[in-house]
Design a protein around this motif. Sequence first.
Motif, PDB file in Angstrom:
ATOM      1  N   GLU A 170      10.163   4.377   2.599  1.00  0.00           N
ATOM      2  CA  GLU A 170      11.410   5.437   2.680  1.00  0.00           C
ATOM      3  C   GLU A 170      11.202   6.278   3.669  1.00  0.00           C
ATOM      4  O   GLU A 170      12.170   6.985   4.254  1.00  0.00           O
ATOM      5  N   THR A 171      10.169   6.056   4.478  1.00  0.00           N
ATOM      6  CA  THR A 171       9.879   7.064   5.810  1.00  0.00           C
ATOM      7  C   THR A 171      10.434   6.596   6.956  1.00  0.00           C
ATOM      8  O   THR A 171      10.970   5.257   7.096  1.00  0.00           O
ATOM      9  N   GLU A 172      10.654   7.281   7.806  1.00  0.00           N
ATOM     10  CA  GLU A 172      11.028   6.906   9.351  1.00  0.00           C
ATOM     11  C   GLU A 172      10.180   6.332  10.111  1.00  0.00           C
ATOM     12  O   GLU A 172      10.583   5.835  10.893  1.00  0.00           O
ATOM     13  N   ASN A 173       8.804   6.555   9.877  1.00  0.00           N
ATOM     14  CA  ASN A 173       7.713   6.059  10.449  1.00  0.00           C
ATOM     15  C   ASN A 173       7.564   4.463  10.017  1.00  0.00           C
ATOM     16  O   ASN A 173       7.305   4.389   8.935  1.00  0.00           O
ATOM     17  N   SER A 174       7.198   3.658  10.935  1.00  0.00           N
ATOM     18  CA  SER A 174       6.764   2.379  10.690  1.00  0.00           C
ATOM     19  C   SER A 174       5.753   1.768  11.561  1.00  0.00           C
ATOM     20  O   SER A 174       5.577   2.442  12.713  1.00  0.00           O
ATOM     21  N   ARG A 175       5.458   0.551  11.477  1.00  0.00           N
ATOM     22  CA  ARG A 175       4.531  -0.168  12.301  1.00  0.00           C
ATOM     23  C   ARG A 175       5.413  -0.573  13.589  1.00  0.00           C
ATOM     24  O   ARG A 175       6.619  -0.637  13.579  1.00  0.00           O
ATOM     25  N   ASN A 176       4.539  -0.368  14.840  1.00  0.00           N
ATOM     26  CA  ASN A 176       5.167  -0.583  16.140  1.00  0.00           C
ATOM     27  C   ASN A 176       4.360  -1.401  16.974  1.00  0.00           C
ATOM     28  O   ASN A 176       4.304  -0.966  18.079  1.00  0.00           O
TER      29      ASN A 176
END
Length: 132
Positions: free
Chosen positions: A45-51
């Motif tokens: 549910e967070t705006e941060n993710s793997r990139n």
Amino acid sequence: MPTKRQKAEKDLGNFTQMLAKVTVEAALNVELDEHLGYNKHEGSETENSRNGFSSKTLRLEEGQFEVDVLRDRLGEFEPQLVKKHQTRITSMDEKIHYLYAKGLSTRDIVDTFKELYGADVSPGLISPECYF
């Protein structure tokens, strides 16, 4: 022409580098999971993710190897095992030596690496013959 001993030493060095690469990448993966608050391939549910990742050359006493350093979308991930701009790793061998000195068996060390870094390594990969 290289002797059997020279070939064995080179193979051991290559093997050590491969083991270090697998362990470092597994540990970085666990660190990023902790940072993001969820495991790879799980929703969030967070705006941060793997990139993705960037490649980095790390040096050991036995040589060097390429490692994929994971990134997060917001650029907040600060790896602890291999810090940004770090190019040398000597602590992994030191950790294994330390664990042997504390009296841990090869299997105990494997369990420790699994627990701390999520790295699946066999007891043969961390045998005393490889380090002493």
